[in-house]
Design a protein around this motif. Structure first.
Motif, PDB file in Angstrom:
ATOM      1  N   ALA A   1       0.849  -1.190   0.000  1.00  0.00           N
ATOM      2  CA  ALA A   1       0.000   0.000   0.000  1.00  0.00           C
ATOM      3  C   ALA A   1       0.885   1.240   0.000  1.00  0.00           C
ATOM      4  O   ALA A   1       2.049   1.192   0.409  1.00  0.00           O
ATOM      5  CB  ALA A   1      -0.917  -0.005   1.216  1.00  0.00           C
ATOM      6  N   ARG A   2       0.334   2.348  -0.460  1.00  0.00           N
ATOM      7  CA  ARG A   2       1.149   3.550  -0.676  1.00  0.00           C
ATOM      8  C   ARG A   2       2.014   3.868   0.545  1.00  0.00           C
ATOM      9  O   ARG A   2       1.515   4.184   1.619  1.00  0.00           O
ATOM     10  CB  ARG A   2       0.243   4.737  -1.014  1.00  0.00           C
ATOM     11  CG  ARG A   2       1.022   5.969  -1.461  1.00  0.00           C
ATOM     12  CD  ARG A   2       0.097   7.065  -1.919  1.00  0.00           C
ATOM     13  NE  ARG A   2      -0.625   6.682  -3.140  1.00  0.00           N
ATOM     14  CZ  ARG A   2      -1.564   7.428  -3.704  1.00  0.00           C
ATOM     15  NH1 ARG A   2      -1.898   8.593  -3.160  1.00  0.00           N
ATOM     16  NH2 ARG A   2      -2.163   7.016  -4.803  1.00  0.00           N
ATOM     17  N   PRO A   3       3.344   3.800   0.398  1.00  0.00           N
ATOM     18  CA  PRO A   3       4.248   4.039   1.528  1.00  0.00           C
ATOM     19  C   PRO A   3       4.506   5.520   1.748  1.00  0.00           C
ATOM     20  O   PRO A   3       4.101   6.363   0.943  1.00  0.00           O
ATOM     21  CB  PRO A   3       5.534   3.331   1.076  1.00  0.00           C
ATOM     22  CG  PRO A   3       5.517   3.507  -0.419  1.00  0.00           C
ATOM     23  CD  PRO A   3       4.068   3.464  -0.839  1.00  0.00           C
ATOM     24  N   SER A   4       5.235   5.845   2.808  1.00  0.00           N
ATOM     25  CA  SER A   4       5.572   7.248   3.045  1.00  0.00           C
ATOM     26  C   SER A   4       6.501   7.771   1.967  1.00  0.00           C
ATOM     27  O   SER A   4       6.464   8.953   1.636  1.00  0.00           O
ATOM     28  CB  SER A   4       6.195   7.430   4.432  1.00  0.00           C
ATOM     29  OG  SER A   4       7.585   7.158   4.433  1.00  0.00           O
ATOM     30  N   LYS A   5       7.333   6.895   1.402  1.00  0.00           N
ATOM     31  CA  LYS A   5       8.261   7.334   0.349  1.00  0.00           C
ATOM     32  C   LYS A   5       8.788   6.140  -0.439  1.00  0.00           C
ATOM     33  O   LYS A   5       8.841   5.012   0.066  1.00  0.00           O
ATOM     34  CB  LYS A   5       9.417   8.151   0.925  1.00  0.00           C
ATOM     35  CG  LYS A   5      10.164   7.529   2.095  1.00  0.00           C
ATOM     36  CD  LYS A   5      11.108   8.552   2.707  1.00  0.00           C
ATOM     37  CE  LYS A   5      11.734   8.074   4.009  1.00  0.00           C
ATOM     38  NZ  LYS A   5      10.735   8.020   5.124  1.00  0.00           N
ATOM     39  N   ILE A   6       9.163   6.449  -1.682  1.00  0.00           N
ATOM     40  CA  ILE A   6       9.904   5.520  -2.528  1.00  0.00           C
ATOM     41  C   ILE A   6      11.261   6.169  -2.755  1.00  0.00           C
ATOM     42  O   ILE A   6      11.358   7.239  -3.359  1.00  0.00           O
ATOM     43  CB  ILE A   6       9.205   5.289  -3.877  1.00  0.00           C
ATOM     44  CG1 ILE A   6       7.780   4.778  -3.675  1.00  0.00           C
ATOM     45  CG2 ILE A   6      10.011   4.307  -4.725  1.00  0.00           C
ATOM     46  CD1 ILE A   6       6.965   4.740  -4.973  1.00  0.00           C
ATOM     47  N   VAL A   7      12.303   5.534  -2.241  1.00  0.00           N
ATOM     48  CA  VAL A   7      13.660   6.056  -2.380  1.00  0.00           C
ATOM     49  C   VAL A   7      14.387   5.189  -3.406  1.00  0.00           C
ATOM     50  O   VAL A   7      14.390   3.963  -3.302  1.00  0.00           O
ATOM     51  CB  VAL A   7      14.415   6.019  -1.043  1.00  0.00           C
ATOM     52  CG1 VAL A   7      15.781   6.703  -1.182  1.00  0.00           C
ATOM     53  CG2 VAL A   7      13.608   6.679   0.066  1.00  0.00           C
ATOM     54  N   CYS A   8      14.998   5.814  -4.389  1.00  0.00           N
ATOM     55  CA  CYS A   8      15.679   5.082  -5.451  1.00  0.00           C
ATOM     56  C   CYS A   8      17.171   5.392  -5.445  1.00  0.00           C
ATOM     57  O   CYS A   8      17.597   6.488  -5.083  1.00  0.00           O
ATOM     58  CB  CYS A   8      15.088   5.445  -6.808  1.00  0.00           C
ATOM     59  SG  CYS A   8      13.333   5.030  -6.974  1.00  0.00           S
ATOM     60  N   ILE A   9      17.944   4.408  -5.888  1.00  0.00           N
ATOM     61  CA  ILE A   9      19.398   4.544  -5.965  1.00  0.00           C
ATOM     62  C   ILE A   9      19.790   4.563  -7.433  1.00  0.00           C
ATOM     63  O   ILE A   9      19.457   3.644  -8.193  1.00  0.00           O
ATOM     64  CB  ILE A   9      20.104   3.381  -5.241  1.00  0.00           C
ATOM     65  CG1 ILE A   9      19.553   3.215  -3.821  1.00  0.00           C
ATOM     66  CG2 ILE A   9      21.606   3.615  -5.225  1.00  0.00           C
ATOM     67  CD1 ILE A   9      19.684   4.434  -2.930  1.00  0.00           C
ATOM     68  N   GLY A  10      20.487   5.619  -7.844  1.00  0.00           N
ATOM     69  CA  GLY A  10      20.889   5.759  -9.234  1.00  0.00           C
ATOM     70  C   GLY A  10      22.287   5.238  -9.486  1.00  0.00           C
ATOM     71  O   GLY A  10      23.143   5.243  -8.589  1.00  0.00           O
ATOM     72  N   LEU A  11      22.521   4.747 -10.707  1.00  0.00           N
ATOM     73  CA  LEU A  11      23.862   4.356 -11.161  1.00  0.00           C
ATOM     74  C   LEU A  11      24.490   3.330 -10.232  1.00  0.00           C
ATOM     75  O   LEU A  11      25.692   3.372  -9.943  1.00  0.00           O
ATOM     76  CB  LEU A  11      24.767   5.600 -11.277  1.00  0.00           C
ATOM     77  CG  LEU A  11      24.201   6.753 -12.107  1.00  0.00           C
ATOM     78  CD1 LEU A  11      25.109   7.968 -12.029  1.00  0.00           C
ATOM     79  CD2 LEU A  11      23.997   6.329 -13.555  1.00  0.00           C
ATOM     80  N   ASN A  12      23.694   2.361  -9.780  1.00  0.00           N
ATOM     81  CA  ASN A  12      24.188   1.390  -8.798  1.00  0.00           C
ATOM     82  C   ASN A  12      24.689   0.103  -9.430  1.00  0.00           C
ATOM     83  O   ASN A  12      24.974  -0.854  -8.728  1.00  0.00           O
ATOM     84  CB  ASN A  12      23.107   1.085  -7.746  1.00  0.00           C
ATOM     85  CG  ASN A  12      23.692   0.485  -6.479  1.00  0.00           C
ATOM     86  OD1 ASN A  12      24.832   0.762  -6.123  1.00  0.00           O
ATOM     87  ND2 ASN A  12      22.920  -0.357  -5.816  1.00  0.00           N
TER      88      ASN A  12
END
Length: 284
Positions: free
Chosen positions: A71-82
């Motif tokens: 369910a919709r979380p407080s945030k979606i954190v993404c990691i770039g160039l990993n």
């Protein structure tokens, strides 16, 4: 356990895939798979509840729509160039520290929903990614204890509009947050279901052509590092989704670049975490 959600968009109900493969509706448990669920040891409570009620739970049809497994979380954190090869194909150096960006939670959708090419977009791109879900509040976590804060793992397609992301100035979030740009699922596998998240094959096809085919062992920054690092800058809340980056083979990396057009079919998967299928649709 494998947790999934099903039903009409924004009216999803919770379900569980049992060890025998049956998909059951666990709405009678009375909770969705959200921050409150994870914060109150919901995984253990649900497992205990199922020992008594599993046989009386209605089965879920195979042809029902699947929603975002969380369910919709407080945030979606993404990691770039990993992934090193992805950094190279993007024309960028391998980062010395994790590159962090956010993806709007309104981008969440089901694993087989159509992906909507945004209005005025000509550079909508694909990115198969392993994501993990935070199981308890994390702040200033030591790397040695970081895996204690992981609830489970999930397949994510981090769709990106490259012009919005890279050519419109400002932060990457503009190219990451359109509606349908975060299909999540088909299920979240609890941590015990995946022996080693750093040795999983992940792949993606467009129109049945294999374009991404790699392994999570190529990650630059592994999950314990990411949990610890992120928790130095923000509190990670139960149910938050962390997406760990994509391997080489995105449209941006081809010469000339290749981007989605209406009617294209995108299929992707991660070993042990199921598959997704999206048909590209022009914004109307």
């Amino acid at each position: 356990m494998k947790l999934f959600r099903f039903g009409a968009f924004e009216q999803e109900q919770p379900g569980v895939i049992l060890s025998d493969g049956r998909k059951v509706n666990v709405a009678a448990f009375g909770e969705d798979f959200n921050e409150a669920f994870f914060a109150t040891d919901g995984l253990s409570r649900l497992a205990d509840w199922l020992t008594i009620h599993a046989d009386t739970c209605p089965e879920v049809s195979e042809d029902v729509r699947l929603g975002s497994a969380i369910a919709r979380p407080s945030k979606i954190v993404c990691i770039g160039l990993n992934y090193a090869k992805h950094a190279a194909e993007s024309g960028m150096d391998v980062p010395k520290e994790p590159v962090i960006f956010f993806k709007s939670t309104s981008a969440l959708c089901g694993p087989n929903d159509n992906v909507i090419i945004p209005r005025n977009s000509v550079k909508t791109d694909w990115e198969v990614e392993l994501a993990f879900v935070i199981g308890k509040k994390a702040s200033y976590v030591d790397e040695a204890n970081a895996m204690d804060y992981v609830a489970g793992y999930i397949l994510h397609n981090d769709y990106s509009e490259r012009e919005f992301q890279l050519e419109r100035s400002g932060q990457w979030v503009k190219g990451k947050s359109n509606d349908t740009f975060a299909p999540l699922g088909p299920f979240m596998a609890t941590k015990d279901e995946i022996a080693d998240p750093h040795t999983l094959r992940l792949w993606l096809k467009v129109n049945d052509e294999m374009l991404q085919d790699s392994n999570t062992d190529d990650m630059v920054f592994k999950i314990p590092t990411l949990v610890s690092y992120l928790s130095q800058f923000m509190t990670l809340l139960p149910g938050d989704v962390i997406s760990t980056g994509t391997p080489f083979g995105v449209g941006l990396g081809f010469k000339p670049p290749r981007y989605l057009k209406a009617g294209d079919v995108v299929e992707l998967g991660i070993e042990g975490l199921g598959t997704q299928r999206q048909v590209a649709e022009a914004y109307q």
